[in-house]
Design a protein around this motif. Structure first.
Motif, PDB file in Angstrom:
ATOM      1  N   ALA A 401       0.654  -1.229  -0.034  1.00  0.00           N
ATOM      2  CA  ALA A 401      -0.074   0.061   0.025  1.00  0.00           C
ATOM      3  C   ALA A 401       0.764   1.146  -0.116  1.00  0.00           C
ATOM      4  O   ALA A 401       2.052   1.309   0.328  1.00  0.00           O
ATOM      5  N   GLY A 402       0.280   2.367  -0.435  1.00  0.00           N
ATOM      6  CA  GLY A 402       0.719   3.577  -0.467  1.00  0.00           C
ATOM      7  C   GLY A 402       2.074   3.870  -1.402  1.00  0.00           C
ATOM      8  O   GLY A 402       2.771   4.699  -1.160  1.00  0.00           O
ATOM      9  N   VAL A 403       2.127   2.937  -2.286  1.00  0.00           N
ATOM     10  CA  VAL A 403       3.353   3.396  -3.364  1.00  0.00           C
ATOM     11  C   VAL A 403       2.850   3.832  -4.365  1.00  0.00           C
ATOM     12  O   VAL A 403       1.709   3.698  -4.895  1.00  0.00           O
ATOM     13  N   ALA A 404       3.194   5.178  -4.763  1.00  0.00           N
ATOM     14  CA  ALA A 404       2.893   6.083  -5.905  1.00  0.00           C
ATOM     15  C   ALA A 404       3.898   5.741  -7.103  1.00  0.00           C
ATOM     16  O   ALA A 404       4.845   6.234  -7.261  1.00  0.00           O
ATOM     17  N   THR A 405       3.311   5.358  -8.163  1.00  0.00           N
ATOM     18  CA  THR A 405       4.031   4.717  -9.395  1.00  0.00           C
ATOM     19  C   THR A 405       3.199   4.971 -10.595  1.00  0.00           C
ATOM     20  O   THR A 405       1.856   5.075 -10.561  1.00  0.00           O
ATOM     21  N   ASP A 406       4.185   5.045 -11.715  1.00  0.00           N
ATOM     22  CA  ASP A 406       3.276   5.270 -12.931  1.00  0.00           C
ATOM     23  C   ASP A 406       2.751   4.101 -13.810  1.00  0.00           C
ATOM     24  O   ASP A 406       2.589   4.088 -14.836  1.00  0.00           O
ATOM     25  N   THR A 407       2.729   3.055 -13.271  1.00  0.00           N
ATOM     26  CA  THR A 407       2.761   1.604 -14.080  1.00  0.00           C
ATOM     27  C   THR A 407       1.108   1.151 -13.808  1.00  0.00           C
ATOM     28  O   THR A 407       0.815   0.269 -14.597  1.00  0.00           O
ATOM     29  N   VAL A 408       0.606   1.371 -12.733  1.00  0.00           N
ATOM     30  CA  VAL A 408      -0.769   0.996 -12.380  1.00  0.00           C
ATOM     31  C   VAL A 408      -1.590   2.106 -12.125  1.00  0.00           C
ATOM     32  O   VAL A 408      -1.140   3.347 -11.782  1.00  0.00           O
ATOM     33  N   PRO A 409      -3.055   2.267 -12.431  1.00  0.00           N
ATOM     34  CA  PRO A 409      -3.851   3.209 -11.947  1.00  0.00           C
ATOM     35  C   PRO A 409      -3.753   3.722 -10.553  1.00  0.00           C
ATOM     36  O   PRO A 409      -3.467   3.010  -9.655  1.00  0.00           O
ATOM     37  N   ALA A 410      -4.168   5.205 -10.536  1.00  0.00           N
ATOM     38  CA  ALA A 410      -3.871   5.619  -9.054  1.00  0.00           C
ATOM     39  C   ALA A 410      -4.548   4.861  -7.986  1.00  0.00           C
ATOM     40  O   ALA A 410      -5.548   4.509  -8.191  1.00  0.00           O
ATOM     41  N   GLY A 411      -3.834   4.827  -6.973  1.00  0.00           N
ATOM     42  CA  GLY A 411      -4.645   4.101  -5.738  1.00  0.00           C
ATOM     43  C   GLY A 411      -4.505   2.654  -5.640  1.00  0.00           C
ATOM     44  O   GLY A 411      -4.683   2.115  -4.966  1.00  0.00           O
ATOM     45  N   ALA A 412      -4.088   2.147  -6.963  1.00  0.00           N
ATOM     46  CA  ALA A 412      -3.866   0.485  -6.916  1.00  0.00           C
ATOM     47  C   ALA A 412      -2.409   0.274  -6.223  1.00  0.00           C
ATOM     48  O   ALA A 412      -1.492   0.985  -6.013  1.00  0.00           O
TER      49      ALA A 412
END
Length: 567
Positions: A401-412
């Protein structure tokens, strides 16, 4: 979707993750190797910016991203943690993150309002590569227009630091370690009240040109804008996603311990990128091209002390794979969700799930945990000990949880599955388990071989070296290969390794909070691990294997590099 069905990235994946013998065929000895480069990257004739040696022994929220905050973030992010002396002296320097044989091929660059810098870890200083504020250029290259970040980190791979031993296989190790470092920068930033957003997708040419890099010898791998948690330029709410609606956002601590929910703002770095103008503060994203953006950057050729082999000549396959992964415009940037293992989705388990108990997990001091974290001695040799399995389980249940990444939709959550093979943990029966990503329950996996315990099954498919007697647990991070290559094309190789590295560092930190060493071991047979974990599809690949145990010092003399404490 890219529509790519095959490519050099998939073939490289087959060799380096599925065929261990082929991957290691060109491995060289590290002892007396004439291709060995310098331990650290050195620039000549460039201005240096010393950072303060006064470093807090605990991390806490900062009021502003000032010089002290920058120094603290770099010190705990990628600073030297200790020196080690042994009979052969090949692994003398350790940092706050793990590295294969302590080679540390990943380099860290910092883009601030006044210039672009390389982080000189042994001297805890910044080397100025160019003047001026280039943060917006980097966010444009990453398709992340919006609020201007406090700083932008760029992680690169100086391949020859690793390739002198591992040749082509260095690409896997460097992409893994870029993820490990990104994971640590993210954890340290969070503990300081800041937010990092991980961008695997960016335009390679302008980023490399900005840093003065040779793209074949040292390509950029990751871009991480850093924002203040309370930054709010427009004052408008973030569009809610399905995942946001179901789960309140929380701040995660060093070992995955929950704090009070935090308020998301309009400049949350997870938000969709938008383009701003003076007359229209928000409109649809525009496509950036690598050539056009690179044309705005003046070329620089900083003087670097050359050492080691020439990678483009010595490792042609590595070079080919990296070239194939480069992006020429932001129109190809996308997100998608991986496919969960089908057998488990159908509920095929060996026994009833073990629900995650209600447990009070002590909050760890991240600064102390990072200083203490280690990978164990050269030969990983567990010391039989009592370890609270429920505490470890609780920490592991939170790390996606809580990982901000550009590979999955926001919040995933992070796009990896977590498997836990238990040897000796108090409160959890021995066996192999999949960690349920929704509930945190442990889902028992049926034995691959009747009469063979789960830990032995893993030991049998691991190249001899580590001692498994007394092992507390083994964690496997399993990724969806087809998701990676189907979504990101040949760049999928680095994306999946880096995403796994980010999560692997969280595993190691969670273990270190309980006094466990975490040894990342790539020397395993993927098919054997699949069988031991009950995985039925080849698309689901064990990307990381992490051994967890308390270990002795071996024959090492360890000298901590302690920070000068802030009063």
């Amino acid at each position: 979707m890219t529509g790519r069905e095959d490519g050099v990235g998939r073939e490289f994946w087959r060799v380096t993750l599925e065929d261990l013998a082929e991957a290691m065929a060109d491995r060289r000895s590290e002892y007396g190797n004439p291709d060995e480069p310098l331990k650290f990257k050195l620039y000549r004739g460039l201005p240096r910016r010393p950072l303060t040696t006064a470093t807090p022994r605990e991390l806490s929220e900062v009021a502003a991203f000032d010089e002290t905050a920058l120094s603290t973030l770099l010190r705990y992010g990628y600073g030297i943690s200790r020196q080690e002396f042994d009979t052969n002296g090949t692994w003398p320097y350790h940092r706050m993150v793990a590295s294969a044989r302590c080679l540390f091929g990943v380099q860290l660059y910092v883009c601030l309002a006044d210039g672009v810098y390389h982080y000189d870890a042994p001297h805890h200083a910044l080397v100025r590569l160019r003047d001026g504020d280039h943060r917006r250029l980097l966010t444009r290259a990453a398709g992340a227009q919006g609020a201007l970040p406090e700083a932008v980190f760029v992680l690169s791979a100086l391949f020859n630091k690793v390739a002198y031993i591992y040749r082509e296989y260095a690409y896997r190790l460097c992409t893994q370690e870029a993820g490990l470092l990104a994971g640590n920068l993210d954890l340290v930033a969070r503990s300081m009240g800041l937010r990092a957003h991980v961008h695997h997708q960016f335009l390679d040419e302008p980023v490399g040109k900005l840093l003065g890099l040779d793209g074949d010898e040292e390509p950029a791998l990751l871009v991480l804008p850093l924002h203040g948690a309370a930054a709010d330029v427009r004052g408008e709410p973030v569009a809610e996603t399905v995942a946001d609606a179901q789960h309140e956002p929380v701040a995660e601590t060093a070992a995955g311990v929950r704090r009070e929910p935090v308020t998301e703002t309009a400049t949350d770095p997870r938000r969709e990128p938008v383009t701003e103008t003076a007359t229209n503060p928000r409109r649809e994203p525009v496509t950036e091209t690598a050539a056009a953006l690179a044309a705005t950057v003046e070329a620089i050729r900083p003087t670097v002390v050359r050492s080691g082999l020439e990678v483009a000549r010595t490792c042609p396959t590595l070079t080919e794979v990296d070239r194939a992964s480069r992006r020429t415009d932001t129109a190809a940037f996308t997100t998608a969700l991986p496919v969960a293992p089908g057998a488990y989705a159908a509920g095929a388990y060996a026994a009833d799930p073990l629900p995650l108990p209600e447990a009070v997990v002590p909050e760890a001091n991240l600064a102390a945990v990072l200083r203490a974290r280690d990978s164990g001695p050269g030969i990983f040799r567990p010391v039989s000990s009592q370890v609270d399995g429920v505490e470890l389980w609780t920490r592991l249940a939170r790390i996606r949880a809580g990982v901000a990444t550009d590979t999955v939709p926001a919040g995933a959550p992070a796009p990896l599955e977590i498997f836990l093979t238990v040897g000796d943990l108090v409160g959890i029966p021995a066996g192999a388990y999949r960690l349920d990503p929704d509930t945190g329950a442990l889902l028992p996996v049926a034995p691959a071989e009747p009469g063979v315990d789960a830990l032995t099954a893993i030991e049998r498919v691991t190249i001899p070296g580590p001692v498994f007697r007394g092992m507390n647990a083994v964690v496997h991070l399993v990724g969806d290969r087809d998701w990676a290559f189907g979504t990101f094309g040949d760049r999928g190789y680095r994306v999946l390794n880096q995403e796994a590295g980010l999560l692997a560092h969280r595993v190691c930190v969670a273990a270190a909070a309980q006094g466990l060493s975490g040894r990342i071991v790539n020397a395993y047979h993927a098919d054997g691990v699949r069988a031991a974990l009950g995985l039925t599809e080849r698309r689901h690949t064990p990307v990381f294997q992490i051994l967890l145990a308390r270990t002795g010092p071996g024959g090492r003399v360890i000298v901590p590099v302690e920070p000068e404490a802030v009063n």
